[in-house]
Motif scaffolding. Structure first.
Motif, PDB file in Angstrom:
ATOM      1  N   ALA A 104      -2.471  -6.381   5.390  1.00 53.72           N
ATOM      2  CA  ALA A 104      -1.365  -7.104   4.878  1.00 53.72           C
ATOM      3  C   ALA A 104      -0.663  -6.661   3.837  1.00 53.72           C
ATOM      4  CB  ALA A 104      -1.701  -8.558   4.580  1.00 53.72           C
ATOM      5  N   LEU A 105      -1.195  -5.535   3.398  1.00 53.59           N
ATOM      6  CA  LEU A 105      -0.980  -4.977   1.974  1.00 53.59           C
ATOM      7  C   LEU A 105       0.426  -3.838   2.042  1.00 53.59           C
ATOM      8  CD1 LEU A 105      -4.256  -4.551   0.265  1.00 53.59           C
ATOM      9  CD2 LEU A 105      -2.960  -6.465   0.257  1.00 53.59           C
ATOM     10  N   GLY A 106       1.137  -3.700   1.060  1.00 54.33           N
ATOM     11  CA  GLY A 106       2.174  -2.901   0.767  1.00 54.33           C
ATOM     12  C   GLY A 106       1.233  -1.559   0.444  1.00 54.33           C
ATOM     13  N   VAL A 107       2.208  -0.598   0.464  1.00 58.85           N
ATOM     14  CA  VAL A 107       1.632   0.980   0.399  1.00 58.85           C
ATOM     15  C   VAL A 107       0.777   1.007  -1.163  1.00 58.85           C
ATOM     16  CG1 VAL A 107       2.404   3.473  -0.044  1.00 58.85           C
ATOM     17  CG2 VAL A 107       3.432   1.974   1.513  1.00 58.85           C
ATOM     18  N   LEU A 108       1.443   0.418  -2.264  1.00 61.79           N
ATOM     19  CA  LEU A 108       0.793   0.580  -3.335  1.00 61.79           C
ATOM     20  C   LEU A 108      -0.359  -0.364  -3.551  1.00 61.79           C
ATOM     21  CD1 LEU A 108       3.787   0.667  -5.842  1.00 61.79           C
ATOM     22  CD2 LEU A 108       2.351   2.636  -5.093  1.00 61.79           C
ATOM     23  N   GLN A 109      -0.517  -1.521  -2.880  1.00 59.76           N
ATOM     24  CA  GLN A 109      -1.650  -2.110  -3.113  1.00 59.76           C
ATOM     25  C   GLN A 109      -2.683  -1.699  -2.028  1.00 59.76           C
ATOM     26  OE1 GLN A 109       1.326  -3.351  -2.726  1.00 59.76           O
ATOM     27  NE2 GLN A 109       1.672  -4.596  -4.557  1.00 59.76           N
ATOM     28  N   ARG A 110      -2.282  -0.889  -0.948  1.00 60.43           N
ATOM     29  CA  ARG A 110      -3.267  -0.488  -0.135  1.00 60.43           C
ATOM     30  C   ARG A 110      -4.207   0.671  -0.908  1.00 60.43           C
ATOM     31  NH1 ARG A 110      -3.291   0.761   5.850  1.00 60.43           N
ATOM     32  NH2 ARG A 110      -1.750  -1.024   5.748  1.00 60.43           N
ATOM     33  N   GLU A 111      -3.491   1.659  -1.439  1.00 60.01           N
ATOM     34  CA  GLU A 111      -4.246   2.648  -2.104  1.00 60.01           C
ATOM     35  C   GLU A 111      -4.962   1.964  -3.240  1.00 60.01           C
ATOM     36  OE1 GLU A 111      -3.678   5.681  -1.728  1.00 60.01           O
ATOM     37  OE2 GLU A 111      -2.690   5.338  -0.109  1.00 60.01           O
ATOM     38  N   ARG A 112      -4.605   1.017  -4.036  1.00 60.71           N
ATOM     39  CA  ARG A 112      -5.334   0.191  -4.811  1.00 60.71           C
ATOM     40  C   ARG A 112      -6.679  -0.127  -4.460  1.00 60.71           C
ATOM     41  NH1 ARG A 112      -1.297  -2.668  -7.696  1.00 60.71           N
ATOM     42  NH2 ARG A 112      -0.429  -1.587  -9.269  1.00 60.71           N
ATOM     43  N   VAL A 113      -6.750  -0.687  -3.088  1.00 64.69           N
ATOM     44  CA  VAL A 113      -7.851  -1.515  -2.379  1.00 64.69           C
ATOM     45  C   VAL A 113      -8.832  -0.153  -2.102  1.00 64.69           C
ATOM     46  CG1 VAL A 113      -8.609  -2.528  -0.221  1.00 64.69           C
ATOM     47  CG2 VAL A 113      -7.008  -3.451  -1.593  1.00 64.69           C
ATOM     48  N   LEU A 114      -8.031   0.959  -1.708  1.00 60.23           N
ATOM     49  CA  LEU A 114      -8.871   2.180  -1.308  1.00 60.23           C
ATOM     50  C   LEU A 114      -9.606   2.772  -2.471  1.00 60.23           C
ATOM     51  CD1 LEU A 114      -6.546   3.917   1.484  1.00 60.23           C
ATOM     52  CD2 LEU A 114      -8.609   2.332   1.935  1.00 60.23           C
ATOM     53  N   ASP A 115      -8.789   2.733  -3.642  1.00 54.82           N
ATOM     54  CA  ASP A 115      -9.434   3.211  -4.953  1.00 54.82           C
ATOM     55  C   ASP A 115     -10.595   2.052  -5.177  1.00 54.82           C
ATOM     56  OD1 ASP A 115      -7.837   5.293  -5.272  1.00 54.82           O
ATOM     57  OD2 ASP A 115      -6.475   4.277  -6.468  1.00 54.82           O
ATOM     58  N   VAL A 116     -10.496   0.913  -4.975  1.00 50.56           N
ATOM     59  CA  VAL A 116     -11.629  -0.178  -5.357  1.00 50.56           C
ATOM     60  C   VAL A 116     -12.648   0.221  -4.401  1.00 50.56           C
ATOM     61  CG1 VAL A 116     -12.269  -2.484  -5.173  1.00 50.56           C
ATOM     62  CG2 VAL A 116     -10.136  -1.818  -6.149  1.00 50.56           C
TER      63      VAL A 116
END
Ligand SMILES: Nc1ncnc2c1ncn2[C@@H]1O[C@H](COP(=O)(O)OP(=O)(O)OP(=O)(O)O)[C@@H](O)[C@H]1O
Ligand SMILES: [Mg+2]
Length: 254
Positions: free
Chosen positions: A178-190
């Protein structure tokens, strides 16, 4: 090669006449991201529920650190160091993000008030704000009920809660869906940060570029059974697709 932390052997799960798992095996290692992929209905969420105490397998064995465990409930799994972000979001909509982060692990107030069951909301909020900041979760307010946040923000809070508390394994069932592009990148970083702490991260995703970019290993489920395993880095997209559709079978039916 790192050690096998979680080892599921030959799990079956029947819902009435439906066989959601038909002898599924699965392994996750400390300090690695293992992707669990497969078509809709392959049994991924059911497997995660069985490995995180939300459901009981009909048969099969689960080993954690080489010892057989019986995860009777999500609480038992959490005590064993296993945290989960469920596909069907399990946040408490009436509570604010800070309270959700500390759900089931509330900090009592010091002294008598704490003994009387009063919670240290200020301390929980302070820690929650610090964790959200550290994990790149952006919220306008940490004091509104989580039900009033966007779906993506709720998902980010659920991811934050799982990685803050996990000590052994984190399951994330489509955490970026359900995430936008930036939030998706953040989750992958996490996810990468948590992996680097030595935790076994299990990622379920239908997004193959995402799977290929973040996974150390990939296990493919089809019709309730594992049909193939790949090492992340040198896997070709067409092999994953072939395994998911049944064109490629590495592990023969028992
Ligand atoms: N509570 C339930 N009762 C009955 N059948 C169920 C239940 N949960 C799952 N199933 C069935 O088990 C099978 C596997 O479902 P599951 O949700 O594990 O698939 P999935 O791989 O997570 O799929 P998706 O990619 O769509 O999330 C499906 O056929 C589903 O209908
Ligand atoms: Mg699912």
């Amino acid at each position: 090669m790192s050690e096998i932390l979680l080892d599921a052997v030959d799990l079956t799960k029947h819902y009435g006449s439906v066989e959601a798992l038909r002898g599924a095996s699965f392994q996750a290692r400390a300090g690695e991201v293992t992707a669990l992929i497969g078509d809709n209905g392959a049994g991924k969420s059911t497997l995660v529920k069985c490995l995180s105490g939300a459901e009981q397998p009909t048969s099969g064995r689960i080993l954690l650190d080489g010892t057989e465990v019986h995860l009777d409930s999500p609480v038992a799994a959490r005590r064993a160091g296993i945290e989960t972000v469920y596909q069907d979001l399990a946040v408490a909509p009436e509570l604010d993000p800070a309270a959700n982060l500390f759900l089931g692990r509330e900090i009592p107030r010091k002294g008598l008030l704490g003994k009387l069951g009063m919670l240290d909301k200020a301390e929980m909020r302070r820690q929650a704000v610090a964790e959200f900041e550290r994990l790149g979760v952006t919220l306008q307010s940490t004091s509104v009920p989580i039900g009033s946040l966007s779906g993506g923000q709720r998902q980010s809070v659920a991811v934050a809660r799982s990685v803050v508390w996990a000590s052994k394994v984190v399951f994330m069932d489509e955490p970026t869906a359900a995430l936008g592009v930036l939030q998706r990148e953040r989750v992958l970083d996490v996810i990468k940060k948590v992996r680097d702490k030595g935790i076994a991260v299990v990622l379920i995703s239908h997004n193959m570029p995402e799977v290929l970019s973040v996974s150390d290993r990939i296990e493919v489920l089809r019709l309730g059974k594992r049909v193939a395993r790949f090492a992340g880095a040198d896997t070709k997209l067409e092999d994953l697709v072939a395994a998911m559709t049944g064109a490629l079978v590495q592990e023969e039916a028992a």
